[in-house]
Scaffold this active site. Structure first.
Site, PDB file in Angstrom:
ATOM      1  N   TYR A  97      29.269  22.567 -27.207  1.00  0.00           N
ATOM      2  CA  TYR A  97      29.526  23.803 -26.465  1.00  0.00           C
ATOM      3  C   TYR A  97      31.044  24.036 -26.385  1.00  0.00           C
ATOM      4  CZ  TYR A  97      24.564  23.427 -25.761  1.00  0.00           C
ATOM      5  OH  TYR A  97      23.225  23.326 -25.999  1.00  0.00           O
TER       6      TYR A  97
ATOM      7  N   GLY B 107      17.450  10.876 -18.249  1.00  0.00           N
ATOM      8  CA  GLY B 107      16.931  12.221 -18.488  1.00  0.00           C
ATOM      9  C   GLY B 107      15.421  12.239 -18.625  1.00  0.00           C
TER      10      GLY B 107
HETATM   11  C1  LIG Z   1      14.968  19.035 -21.741  1.00  0.00           C
HETATM   12  C2  LIG Z   1      16.372  18.554 -21.890  1.00  0.00           C
HETATM   13  C3  LIG Z   1      17.403  19.335 -21.390  1.00  0.00           C
HETATM   14  C4  LIG Z   1      18.728  18.888 -21.468  1.00  0.00           C
HETATM   15  N1  LIG Z   1      19.713  19.629 -20.900  1.00  0.00           N
HETATM   16  C5  LIG Z   1      20.978  19.135 -20.830  1.00  0.00           C
HETATM   17  C6  LIG Z   1      21.981  19.807 -20.098  1.00  0.00           C
HETATM   18  O1  LIG Z   1      21.739  20.811 -19.441  1.00  0.00           O
HETATM   19  N2  LIG Z   1      23.229  19.275 -20.110  1.00  0.00           N
HETATM   20  C7  LIG Z   1      23.530  18.108 -20.768  1.00  0.00           C
HETATM   21  O2  LIG Z   1      24.677  17.679 -20.756  1.00  0.00           O
HETATM   22  N3  LIG Z   1      22.563  17.436 -21.423  1.00  0.00           N
HETATM   23  C8  LIG Z   1      21.311  17.913 -21.458  1.00  0.00           C
HETATM   24  N4  LIG Z   1      20.331  17.195 -22.076  1.00  0.00           N
HETATM   25  C9  LIG Z   1      20.642  15.825 -22.522  1.00  0.00           C
HETATM   26  C10 LIG Z   1      20.275  14.838 -21.389  1.00  0.00           C
HETATM   27  O3  LIG Z   1      21.035  15.061 -20.233  1.00  0.00           O
HETATM   28  C11 LIG Z   1      20.475  13.393 -21.854  1.00  0.00           C
HETATM   29  O4  LIG Z   1      21.831  13.206 -22.177  1.00  0.00           O
HETATM   30  C12 LIG Z   1      19.617  13.061 -23.060  1.00  0.00           C
HETATM   31  O5  LIG Z   1      18.293  13.526 -22.891  1.00  0.00           O
HETATM   32  C13 LIG Z   1      19.589  11.567 -23.340  1.00  0.00           C
HETATM   33  O6  LIG Z   1      19.128  10.871 -22.193  1.00  0.00           O
HETATM   34  P1  LIG Z   1      17.589  10.350 -22.080  1.00  0.00           P
HETATM   35  O7  LIG Z   1      17.327   9.486 -23.287  1.00  0.00           O
HETATM   36  O8  LIG Z   1      17.564   9.565 -20.791  1.00  0.00           O
HETATM   37  O9  LIG Z   1      16.701  11.552 -22.048  1.00  0.00           O
HETATM   38  C14 LIG Z   1      19.020  17.649 -22.073  1.00  0.00           C
HETATM   39  C15 LIG Z   1      17.973  16.869 -22.609  1.00  0.00           C
HETATM   40  C16 LIG Z   1      16.666  17.305 -22.504  1.00  0.00           C
HETATM   41  C17 LIG Z   1      15.566  16.428 -23.032  1.00  0.00           C
END
Ligand SMILES: Cc1cc2nc3c(=O)[nH]c(=O)nc-3n(C[C@H](O)[C@H](O)[C@H](O)COP(=O)(O)O)c2cc1C
Length: 386
Positions: free
Chosen positions: A185, A327
């Site tokens: 971004y 997440g």
């Molecule tokens: C549905 C979804 C929405 C996400 N939205 C954002 C966001 O708004 N901002 C951001 O920095 N990362 C976003 N991410 C990335 C997550 O914050 C996180 O970094 C990523 O899913 C890896 O972590 P996890 O393996 O615990 O899911 C998003 C990921 C998912 C799956």
């Protein structure tokens, strides 16, 4: 041994009861940037999760800065009214610190929500698309909008939008802000040599490319109350030949620390096509946070495929990161922190209304979660009152 994951951490005047953080998760469920009923259930269930902090999704500081037409925003009075109500409603039943991630999507704005990406990212104007802006006039790839290169007036406007959204976030009652400078971004686009081809003081050397994100962070810090923390999500690596490296990440983190940023979360990727992803194994980005913390001393949060209590505990106990953002595991199970605490031999307060399903009072808990309860726990068998 007592869990380190479930020890408090102090960020300015904000005390997190534990080091489990709910990662920002875009919901693409707002209308003109205004939170919808979906956000009440989403944030509401997270507010009961027992995590130390919940950071709400990437929230646009201007209509142009939205990733999709359905993104949450904090650029209008209507946006502010809705989020103020959301936080005040949550305060009725939870003391959990609530933060918000502020974002401008740059050249990756005006795209479809994830569940419509099968139609392609591009949204025509007739369906609500808009002109996008970035550090250089280069599209992400074919089929994406070519951004207008931000000139000096544009940079001032964008910085002011971040500042205004920061003031609004404070008035809404948010306890902290995370600035989004990752995932391709706008602010990441300024940092990366793959996306920033400017020849002014905001392009060229790493120092020049970091200048605009640092100016934005500084301007936000200047107006946000001194006691409230600001963190920044940054890039550990672009994972594309010629892109940002972990050494660049260390330089950025050090500069952010210098201006009073309270923590960084090194994430990675998504700035340009052609990514060579590493093996996505549990904790595959922890080494970013580890190196940044070791070399700069800044407080760090790590993220990425962390879903087991023991794994999160090891990361914090070994000092690789100070906090762990989770997440998908928390979307899957918004009670993840309750169960992680129990698995690590800790007990955290659950809402009184739900206490009868806690390990202290529910015999089936041990069988469902595969844990051994303490002497005297799980004593209430037949639920008799109602
Ligand atoms: C549905 C979804 C929405 C996400 N939205 C954002 C966001 O708004 N901002 C951001 O920095 N990362 C976003 N991410 C990335 C997550 O914050 C996180 O970094 C990523 O899913 C890896 O972590 P996890 O393996 O615990 O899911 C998003 C990921 C998912 C799956």
């Amino acid at each position: 041994m007592a869990s380190q994951l479930f020890t408090p951490i102090q960020l300015r005047d904000l005390t997190l009861k534990n080091r489990v953080v709910i990662s920002p998760l875009c919901q693409y469920s707002a209308v003109d940037g205004v939170a919808s009923p979906w956000h009440w259930q989403h944030a509401g269930s997270f507010a009961l999760s027992g995590a130390g902090l919940c950071i709400l999704e990437a929230t646009a500081v201007s209509p142009q800065g939205r990733i999709s037409p359905q993104c949450l925003g904090l650029y209008s009075d209507a946006n502010e009214v809705a989020l103020t109500k959301l936080i005040s409603d949550i305060r009725d039943f939870s003391k959990m610190p609530m933060g918000i991630q502020l974002d401008h999507a740059g050249r990756k704005a005006a795209t479809r929500p994830t569940w419509e990406l099968f139609k392609g990212p591009y949204i025509p104007e007739a369906e609500g698309g808009w002109d996008v802006e970035g550090p250089s006039a280069e599209a992400f790839t074919e089929g994406w909008r070519t951004p207008k290169m931000l000139d000096d007036a544009g940079l001032t406007r964008v910085r002011d939008d971040f500042v205004e959204a920061t003031r609004r976030a404070d008035r809404c009652g948010f306890d902290m802000i995370e600035l989004h400078a990752a995932h391709g971004y706008l602010l990441h686009e300024f940092c990366s040599p793959l996306t920033n081809h400017r020849d002014d003081r905001y392009g060229g050397s790493l120092q020049n490319r970091l200048r605009f994100p640092l100016e934005v962070a500084q301007a936000m810090r200047d107006v946000f109350p001194k006691g409230k923390p600001i963190g920044v999500r940054i890039t550990g690596e672009d994972w594309v030949e010629g892109g940002l490296t972990l050494d660049d990440c260390v330089v950025f983190a050090a500069a952010l620390k210098e201006i009073g940023v309270d923590y960084v979360t090194p994430s990675a990727g998504n700035v340009a096509p052609g990514m060579k992803l590493p093996k996505v194994v549990p904790g595959y980005m922890v080494h970013f946070a580890e190196k940044v913390k070791r070399e700069t001393g800044i407080t760090t949060m790590t993220v990425g495929m962390i879903y087991e209590a023991k794994q999160a505990e090891e990361i914090v106990a070994s000092g690789k990161a100070d906090m762990v953002a989770i997440g998908r595991a928390i979307m899957d199970n918004p009670r993840w922190p309750w169960h992680a605490a129990t698995a690590l031999g800790e007990r955290i307060d659950t809402p009184v209304q739900y206490a009868r399903s806690s390990p202290q009072h529910w015999p089936a808990y041990a069988a469902i979660h595969g844990v051994t309860l303490r002497e005297g726990e799980g004593v209430m068998g037949h639920a008799t009152r109602e």
